[in-house]
Design an enzyme around this catalytic site. Structure first.
Site, PDB file in Angstrom:
ATOM      1  N   GLU A  42       0.838  -1.207   0.000  1.00  0.00           N
ATOM      2  CA  GLU A  42       0.000   0.000   0.000  1.00  0.00           C
ATOM      3  C   GLU A  42       0.869   1.250   0.000  1.00  0.00           C
ATOM      4  OE1 GLU A  42      -1.520   3.481   1.778  1.00  0.00           O
ATOM      5  OE2 GLU A  42      -0.501   2.025   3.060  1.00  0.00           O
ATOM      6  N   ASP A  46       0.592   3.771  -3.224  1.00  0.00           N
ATOM      7  CA  ASP A  46       0.180   5.167  -3.084  1.00  0.00           C
ATOM      8  C   ASP A  46       1.053   6.068  -3.960  1.00  0.00           C
ATOM      9  OD1 ASP A  46      -1.179   7.446  -1.617  1.00  0.00           O
ATOM     10  OD2 ASP A  46       0.890   7.782  -0.993  1.00  0.00           O
ATOM     11  N   ASP A 115      -6.899   1.188   0.699  1.00  0.00           N
ATOM     12  CA  ASP A 115      -5.535   0.672   0.870  1.00  0.00           C
ATOM     13  C   ASP A 115      -5.302  -0.566   0.010  1.00  0.00           C
ATOM     14  OD1 ASP A 115      -5.030   2.668   2.673  1.00  0.00           O
ATOM     15  OD2 ASP A 115      -5.128   1.391   4.455  1.00  0.00           O
ATOM     16  N   GLU A 118      -4.627   0.426  -3.607  1.00  0.00           N
ATOM     17  CA  GLU A 118      -3.250   0.909  -3.763  1.00  0.00           C
ATOM     18  C   GLU A 118      -2.259  -0.250  -3.725  1.00  0.00           C
ATOM     19  OE1 GLU A 118      -3.614   5.437  -1.991  1.00  0.00           O
ATOM     20  OE2 GLU A 118      -3.081   3.816  -0.624  1.00  0.00           O
TER      21      GLU A 118
END
Length: 237
Positions: A42, A46, A115, A118
């Site tokens: 994650e 991102d 999350d 990502e």
């Protein structure tokens, strides 16, 4: 559903399956035998998502300035947007959670869903490269990316309210946090917007910014009703 089957659903290479399995494993599952969680993925995802969306917006909208591009990107990569995408992809159906997290509604929590998306982006990036990750992001978010600047302007209630208040009263509305509640990972905020001592609207959201936008939206709705009323002189507006 196996990781390989989920890869086929997402139209990504099946070689991504081991990392996809990790991307769908919430940290709570570590207490019940999972060897690793999606937290590191994650973290990487991102950044990869931010790069891809930034590049696409930069290319698609040559006449937008930095501020407009930043606001459009914030809309595309927001937790709300990614959670919606997660539901569309069926991520909520295949997440691996602990029984305790499941009982607390974790499978439907926007932060956990966002999350996971990502983390999936990172899985594709690591296993198949940036081009494949870019295609994956485009399939998920391309429609919104193409409309992002216009969508943001339409939903930027705070800016619209401020412009309205300046035009009518030459004053700037102020926002007050009334309360916040919930666990740190799942808070709810309530905000009011006022002009002087007069409360114009209240809003609730999963972040202060979201609550402020909702409060501004309510204030604008009240303003529109006041302007349409034959008794508009009775309103502050």
């Amino acid at each position: 559903m196996s990781p390989q089957e989920f890869c086929r659903r997402l139209e990504i290479p099946e070689e991504c399956a081991p990392l996809v399995e990790q991307a769908l494993t919430h940290r709570s599952a570590l207490a019940e035998g999972a060897r690793t969680s999606n937290e590191r993925l994650e973290f990487l995802g991102d950044a990869v998502l931010g790069l891809i969306v930034t590049e696409l917006l930069y290319t698609l909208f040559p006449h937008c300035d930095e501020g407009e591009l930043s606001r459009a990107r914030a809309l595309v990569v927001s937790r709300r947007t990614l959670a919606q995408v997660a539901r569309q992809l069926g991520v909520d159906q295949v997440l691996r959670l602990s029984a305790a997290e499941e009982a607390q509604g974790g499978r439907h929590r926007p932060s956990i869903l966002a999350d996971a998306v990502e983390a999936l982006i990172a899985a594709v990036y690591l296993q198949a490269g940036l081009d494949e990750a870019r295609q994956f992001v485009w399939r998920m978010l391309g429609d919104l990316i193409q409309r992002a600047p216009d969508v943001y302007r339409a939903h930027d209630y705070k800016s619209r309210l401020q412009e309205k208040m300046h035009a009518l009263w030459r004053q700037t509305p102020e926002y007050d946090l009334l309360y916040e509640m919930g666990a740190d990972h799942d808070k709810t905020f309530c905000v009011q917007v006022r002009l002087g001592d007069v409360v114009l609207g209240k809003g609730v959201g999963k972040s202060k910014k979201e609550a402020e936008q909702e409060a501004a939206r309510e204030a604008l709705a009240q303003l529109e009703r006041a302007e349409a009323s034959p008794h508009r002189h009775n309103f502050i507006f």
